[in-house]
Design a protein around this motif. Structure first.
Motif, short mmCIF file in Angstrom:
data_model
loop_
_atom_site.label_atom_id
_atom_site.label_comp_id
_atom_site.label_asym_id
_atom_site.label_seq_id
_atom_site.Cartn_x
_atom_site.Cartn_y
_atom_site.Cartn_z
N ILE A 92 -112.21 -21.95 4.91
CA ILE A 92 -113.26 -22.67 4.19
C ILE A 92 -113.86 -21.73 3.14
CG2 ILE A 92 -115.46 -23.90 4.40
CD1 ILE A 92 -114.76 -24.53 7.28
N PRO A 93 -113.36 -21.78 1.91
CA PRO A 93 -113.76 -20.81 0.87
C PRO A 93 -115.27 -20.64 0.68
CG PRO A 93 -111.89 -22.08 0.12
CD PRO A 93 -112.32 -22.70 1.41
N PRO A 94 -116.08 -21.73 0.61
CA PRO A 94 -117.52 -21.51 0.42
C PRO A 94 -118.16 -20.72 1.56
CG PRO A 94 -116.93 -23.79 -0.05
CD PRO A 94 -115.75 -23.18 0.59
N LEU A 95 -117.72 -21.00 2.78
CA LEU A 95 -118.28 -20.29 3.94
C LEU A 95 -117.86 -18.82 3.92
CD1 LEU A 95 -119.96 -20.58 6.47
CD2 LEU A 95 -117.91 -21.33 7.70
N LYS A 96 -116.58 -18.59 3.61
CA LYS A 96 -116.11 -17.21 3.54
C LYS A 96 -116.81 -16.45 2.41
CE LYS A 96 -112.05 -14.34 2.87
NZ LYS A 96 -110.60 -14.27 2.60
N TYR A 97 -117.04 -17.13 1.30
CA TYR A 97 -117.70 -16.49 0.15
C TYR A 97 -119.11 -16.03 0.52
CZ TYR A 97 -119.75 -15.90 -4.48
OH TYR A 97 -120.40 -15.39 -5.58
N GLN A 98 -119.82 -16.85 1.25
CA GLN A 98 -121.18 -16.48 1.65
C GLN A 98 -121.18 -15.29 2.61
OE1 GLN A 98 -124.11 -17.58 0.50
NE2 GLN A 98 -122.98 -18.85 -0.96
N LEU A 99 -120.19 -15.24 3.50
CA LEU A 99 -120.15 -14.17 4.50
C LEU A 99 -119.59 -12.87 3.92
CD1 LEU A 99 -119.05 -15.86 7.85
CD2 LEU A 99 -121.05 -14.39 7.52
N TYR A 100 -118.51 -12.98 3.14
CA TYR A 100 -117.82 -11.76 2.71
C TYR A 100 -117.46 -11.74 1.22
CZ TYR A 100 -117.27 -11.20 7.73
OH TYR A 100 -117.51 -11.08 9.08
N GLY A 101 -117.74 -12.81 0.48
CA GLY A 101 -117.32 -12.88 -0.91
C GLY A 101 -118.24 -12.18 -1.88
N HIS A 102 -119.53 -12.16 -1.61
CA HIS A 102 -120.47 -11.47 -2.50
C HIS A 102 -121.63 -10.93 -1.68
CE1 HIS A 102 -123.99 -14.37 -3.06
NE2 HIS A 102 -123.28 -14.85 -2.08
N GLU A 103 -122.36 -10.02 -2.27
CA GLU A 103 -123.42 -9.33 -1.53
C GLU A 103 -124.72 -10.13 -1.61
OE1 GLU A 103 -123.72 -5.30 -2.74
OE2 GLU A 103 -121.74 -4.76 -1.99
N GLY A 104 -124.69 -11.30 -1.01
CA GLY A 104 -125.88 -12.11 -0.94
C GLY A 104 -126.61 -11.92 0.38
N PHE A 105 -127.56 -12.80 0.64
CA PHE A 105 -128.39 -12.67 1.84
C PHE A 105 -127.56 -12.79 3.12
CE2 PHE A 105 -130.93 -14.67 5.21
CZ PHE A 105 -131.96 -13.75 5.32
N VAL A 106 -126.66 -13.78 3.16
CA VAL A 106 -125.85 -14.00 4.37
C VAL A 106 -124.94 -12.80 4.63
CG1 VAL A 106 -124.13 -15.48 5.46
CG2 VAL A 106 -125.93 -16.50 4.06
N ASN A 107 -124.35 -12.27 3.56
CA ASN A 107 -123.46 -11.12 3.73
C ASN A 107 -124.22 -9.89 4.22
OD1 ASN A 107 -122.59 -8.45 1.97
ND2 ASN A 107 -120.83 -9.48 2.90
N LYS A 108 -125.40 -9.64 3.62
CA LYS A 108 -126.15 -8.43 3.98
C LYS A 108 -126.83 -8.52 5.34
CE LYS A 108 -127.02 -6.90 -0.77
NZ LYS A 108 -128.03 -6.58 -1.79
N THR A 109 -126.91 -9.71 5.90
CA THR A 109 -127.53 -9.85 7.23
C THR A 109 -126.47 -10.17 8.29
OG1 THR A 109 -128.02 -12.17 6.67
CG2 THR A 109 -129.76 -10.55 6.31
N LEU A 110 -126.00 -11.41 8.28
CA LEU A 110 -125.05 -11.84 9.32
C LEU A 110 -123.69 -11.14 9.18
CD1 LEU A 110 -124.46 -13.69 11.71
CD2 LEU A 110 -123.80 -15.47 10.07
N GLY A 111 -123.13 -11.13 7.97
CA GLY A 111 -121.81 -10.55 7.77
C GLY A 111 -121.75 -9.09 8.13
#
Length: 422
Positions: free
Chosen positions: A234-253
């Motif tokens: 699921i590209p949008p979900l993967k992008y939020q977790l590991y695609g860019h350094e956003g809030f989801v990546n810096k916390t959950l990812g």
């Protein structure tokens, strides 16, 4: 000084392999020392293993798969599961053959089969391949314009990762629930609970029985793997977790990744502690099987010798004559050869400890496989792989290699992969 392909010598190959093996051995030695001074007794070891399976290993599995796989990659590497099935089938045959030769009973045969089928697909293979990728231009793929060492390393890691995760799936299902399952009590020692549960299952609807069976088969690493595949597709979900350094990546990812990076050091520490002599109070838990030595010998032969005799010629012939997909990539041939001769997976010691089965035998297999046999077998397999590259004509191994990559450079790449599943 004997040379392979110009100026790449046996001594240099030995040095590269020694670095890869020592990365594992050094951490194990720390666990051995901790057990010797009493910091890691049996209860502590089992507690760490259980925590690893419930928390750290699932986080590791999720972060590695979800961050590196996508739909396109799954399509491009679709031939790898076919090769994995063939390799697993041949290894299974080798384990069964050795067990029949030694006339092992069913549980002993299951142990030897698990050792044969589940090889190390990360620690030694990854470290060794990375060093070769940065020091051997012959691994560059002629089909890719301006191919370089970075690309070779990335492709090799992808191949190893896929083999690794396929092995993980089978290891934590068939291996955990069948081959290395806890010893069942005789029917006379069980109460009526089992019969009641069996009758309840028979009376339940079909879909209920299916989900109950599936749930009994699953465990935390498998749940993590399923979740990771869903995220990876699921590209949008993967992008939020590991695609860019956003809030989801810096916390959950990053949180999941940080927890997962703890898994491998803990596995190695517990492995080293398992190799330490048990104290008097723990002797009852370290009871060796009647055919302890034969089981260790059969496990190593069916894992590190017989599969090589059967699989390596098949891989070489496929690479030379099929010319399909990734089989033309020199990096694939070398990584496949290294995987074929790798020792049993370190994570098997974790399963044996959790299920309280064959722990002394497991420690013996890993000691002989890693401390004694891993170095010479790795040197031999790399030499053979380079010779096969010449024979298959997919690469010119005669390219002169004037220097081996520095230890610092190799260490920097290895650090980027710290936390791989062994």
């Amino acid at each position: 000084m004997s040379d392979i392909g110009g100026s790449f010598s046996y001594q240099e190959i030995g040095f590269l392999t020694l670095q890869a093996v020592l990365q594992t051995v050094i951490v194990c030695v720390l666990g051995y020392m901790a057990a010797n001074v009493g910091y890691l007794n049996r209860a502590t070891q089992k507690g760490i293993s259980n925590l690893n399976v419930m928390v750290f290993t699932p986080c590791l599995v999720f972060s590695k798969i979800a961050s590196r796989l996508d739909v396109k990659a799954l399509i491009d590497i679709s031939i790898i599961p076919v090769i994995f099935v063939i390799s697993t089938g041949i290894s299974y045959f080798c384990g069964q053959l050795c067990s029949r030769f030694f006339k092992f009973n069913k549980r002993e045969t299951n142990f030897v089969t698990a050792m044969a089928v589940f090889g190390n697909s990360n620690s030694v293979p990854v470290s060794l391949f990375l060093n070769l990728a940065y020091s051997l231009p012959a691994l560059r793929w002629p089909d890719i314009p301006d191919d370089n060492s970075e690309n070779v390393a990335s492709r090799g890691l992808m191949y190893l990762l896929i083999f690794q995760q396929l092995g993980q799936m089978v290891r934590w299902s068939w291996g955990f629930n069948t081959l290395l399952a806890p010893e069942r009590l005789p029917e006379s020692e069980t109460d009526g609970t089992t019969s009641a549960e069996s009758e309840s299952n028979q009376n339940a609807p079909l879909y209920v029985r299916f989900f109950r069976q599936a749930r009994s088969f699953m465990n935390p690493p498998l749940y993590a793997m399923l979740a990771a595949i869903i995220v990876a597709t699921i590209p949008p979900l993967k992008y939020q977790l590991y695609g860019h350094e956003g809030f989801v990546n810096k916390t959950l990812g990053r949180g999941i990744q940080q927890v997962g990076n703890t898994a491998v050091p803990l596995i190695l520490i517990v492995l080293g502690s398992n190799l330490a002599p048990p104290c008097q109070e723990e002797m009852e838990y370290h009871h060796k099987s009647a055919r302890h030595s034969k089981m260790i010998f059969a496990s190593l032969v069916s894992r590190m010798i017989l599969p090589c005799l059967l699989l390596l010629p098949l891989i070489a012939l496929a690479v030379r004559y099929l010319h399909i997909s990734i089989l033309d990539d020199p990096a694939f041939l070398v990584s496949a050869f290294i995987l074929t001769a790798s020792p049993p997976a370190i994570q098997l010691s974790q399963i044996c400890q959790i299920n309280q089965v064959f722990e002394p035998e497991m420690a013996g297999v890993l000691f002989w496989g890693y401390v004694v046999l891993s170095l010479p077998s790795s040197i031999c397999i790399v030499v053979i792989a380079l010779r096969v590259l010449e024979w298959t004509n997919i690469s010119s191994v005669s390219t002169a290699v004037h220097s081996v990559v520095s230890v610092t450079q190799g260490a920097n790449v290895s650090q980027a992969l710290a936390g791989g599943v062994y």
